[in-house]
Design a protein around this motif. Sequence first.
Motif, PDB file in Angstrom:
ATOM      1  N   GLU A   5      -9.430  -0.579   2.728  1.00  0.00           N
ATOM      2  CA  GLU A   5      -9.711  -0.904   1.334  1.00  0.00           C
ATOM      3  C   GLU A   5     -11.103  -1.519   1.233  1.00  0.00           C
TER       4      GLU A   5
ATOM      5  N   THR B 156     -14.135  -5.979   2.336  1.00  0.00           N
ATOM      6  CA  THR B 156     -13.357  -4.884   2.882  1.00  0.00           C
ATOM      7  C   THR B 156     -12.170  -5.405   3.689  1.00  0.00           C
TER       8      THR B 156
ATOM      9  N   ARG C 166     -13.146  -0.266  -6.640  1.00  0.00           N
ATOM     10  CA  ARG C 166     -12.288  -0.551  -5.494  1.00  0.00           C
ATOM     11  C   ARG C 166     -11.787   0.782  -4.956  1.00  0.00           C
ATOM     12  N   THR C 167     -11.828   0.958  -3.653  1.00  0.00           N
ATOM     13  CA  THR C 167     -11.362   2.220  -3.081  1.00  0.00           C
ATOM     14  C   THR C 167     -10.343   1.951  -1.986  1.00  0.00           C
ATOM     15  N   GLU C 168      -9.443   2.900  -1.810  1.00  0.00           N
ATOM     16  CA  GLU C 168      -8.482   2.835  -0.708  1.00  0.00           C
ATOM     17  C   GLU C 168      -8.468   4.195  -0.026  1.00  0.00           C
TER      18      GLU C 168
ATOM     19  N   GLN D 133     -14.203  -3.036  -1.686  1.00  0.00           N
ATOM     20  CA  GLN D 133     -14.500  -3.397  -3.065  1.00  0.00           C
ATOM     21  C   GLN D 133     -15.996  -3.632  -3.235  1.00  0.00           C
TER      22      GLN D 133
ATOM     23  N   TYR E 143       0.873  -1.178   0.000  1.00  0.00           N
ATOM     24  CA  TYR E 143       0.000   0.000   0.000  1.00  0.00           C
ATOM     25  C   TYR E 143       0.910   1.228   0.000  1.00  0.00           C
TER      26      TYR E 143
ATOM     27  N   GLN F   2      -6.064   5.936   2.894  1.00  0.00           N
ATOM     28  CA  GLN F   2      -4.862   5.676   3.678  1.00  0.00           C
ATOM     29  C   GLN F   2      -4.466   6.935   4.428  1.00  0.00           C
TER      30      GLN F   2
END
Lengths: 562, 176
Positions: free
Chosen positions: A452, A411, A464-466, A454, A313, A468
């Motif tokens: 994360e 997730t 899909r998301t992240e 999906q 990541y 951070q």
Amino acid sequence: MRRIAVIVALATAGSAAAQMGQTDAFGGTLRAVVQMDAQLYVRDSVLDPAGDYYPDERALGQGWALFTYERGNLRMGMRYENYQNAILGFPTGYRGEGITYRYAQWQQGKFDITVGNFFEQFGQGLVFRAYEERGLGLDNAMDGSRIIARLPKGLTLKGVIGRQRVYFAKSDGILRGTDAEWALREAVPVLDKMGLGINLGASFVSKFQRGFDPLLNLPANVGSWAYRLGANYRGIDLKAEYAYKINDPNFDNGYIYKPGEAFVATATYSRKGLGVLGTVKRIDNFSFRSDRNAQQFDALVNFIPPTGNLHTYALPALYPYATQINGEMGYQFDVNYLIPKKTKLGGKYGTKLALSIAASQSIDRRPLEDGSFGDKGTQGYLSDALMWGEIPYFRDVNFGISRKFSSKYKTQLTAYRFVYNKSVLADGVNDYAIINAPDSDSVLVVPAVVWEQQFALPRHQTLRTEFQWSGGEGFRGGLAMALAEWTVSEHWVLAIQDIYNYGHPSESRRIHYPLLSVVHFDGPTRVQLGYGRQQQGIFCVGGVCRVVPPSNGLSLSLTTQF
Amino acid sequence: MGPSDLAKPRALAYLEHMKTLLTALLVASATLISAQSLPNVSVLKLDGSKTELSSLREEGKPMIVSFWATWCKPCINELNAMAEYYDDLHEETGVTLVAVSIDDSRTSPKVGPFVAGQGWDYTVVLDPNSDLRRAMGVNNVPHTFLLNGAGEVVWQANKYVPGEEEVLVAEVRKLK
């Protein structure tokens, strides 16, 4: 440009062929794989006010193509490489073009003979590992010959000789090595019946490099050997390797004459749903290069695996760890657990938990009896193998939980806590300097979180998301990132991300790093187009890290095979 | 390349390289006919013993060869997605999925415990020296191949996008 056109043409031809490998009239097979990267840079006065990193060429491109031909017991291959010039962040030694890798390999009965270039590893690689990581520009392939004999009763013998690749030239030193491995299970039927696997191994590697120095009496031959043990029984696996190297004054160790030692042991336990790992290691003065004056990624003979996880990541990856080849002690402990599916806690699909704890610390270092400490031409220092040193290099504790809630949503949440010694890992300060001035040591505590998710969308599309975040005072300061990746179809992916360095200690660097990318897939072909800012980063391979300069621009990457 | 090569005019050296490359290409392409199968390279099982990739296939049945690594997120997503189909698909078509880990000595000790924690039923093998990876022309992971009963590659993808497992499952069923 013409060369780029040729590569594109080759790639297009490749994508038309759905199948891998082509057979000729003699029953032989040819395979090829092609990779190309190009970048067009934009002058960015916010990212790089003085233009220090803006390349004179404005556009840089590089590529390679590997061809492998196999027929019966014979295999031949070659790689053509081309750097016009190497893209930013790649080692600058890659300049020019040519065939850098070619070999012929013949396997007959017990024997396997290679002439030309080859990659090889003895045991875990503590005394010998020739390998490549093309994407990072690491390639210390041997050019010489190799013989492998696979004898009855589980005995394997290897012999290698040659010189290592250093960009478009070769290392000054010659390497000779031999390795023996014995799989006892194949010799002792009782062990096989019990399901007990035991492997014993030993290697010897020597380098020859003439030395001329007005003051130092440099050893022309440096020998190194290693012993290893492996055991496997019902999901329990043990591996241990110890290596020793005679005096080898070199650039990395400050030309001291102390012999080197390395020890790595790992135990794991695995059964379906549960995996546990424990590792301990100690490295003492174990930089081994076929050229004593080499630096960076050049002419590395061995590879000492770093303890700790390889984070991918984006934000956790900004705090990477590399083995300190001049000396370190460390451990790692990992647990992976699957809460079974169709249980109250596990849910319909099961829930995965992962915990990892890793630490690396300096070794004990004290001045020699005559009071000197780390001085060129001396034994360097004294060290008690069972004592920890006082400088923390790196700690990494992370815990992750991942769960699929339905066919439409899954997730993963991971939390990290790093202790990062910026002086050692980013600035390259050595132990002596820190021991002499302990206040100069800058150690950061960096917490980080990655979430994360999906989501399945209608018509087989996916989002899909992240999200951070990473904290920490000084150095990089606080960072936040968001990413959205939309899988439009099996052939197209669109992604957009932004990293905001909101907490950078210097106000002018509290900037955004947006990046937009489009990826197209077609069978074995992948074309990726990106536009945006690239943050200054650190790339680490094996025991070495290098800084990747910041950049802004358009990048194109293409890979295919046929 | 020794010191004598460095003295050689660069253009000349370059021409020589191009000549060799083109000759090799011509010779190779002139004789191309059809597709074929698995390279003759051995891999390591998780218990440390050596095996040939081709010996892991059930005779005359299809095989999926999926290159992955413990640090490769899309690879893990792909293998997790396939896990839900695998038992039924194996029963139905006899397909074997071999997950080839390209983890190096840094991360290869983690492969066993990691696979256990994922609960996969696949045959997992290690390719620590990247011999199979190079022989099959795998550049990056994930890279997945589908081989038919005769051992010929009939489908491949050098990426994983969500939903691709359905495409792969359909391809396997076609081979039944």
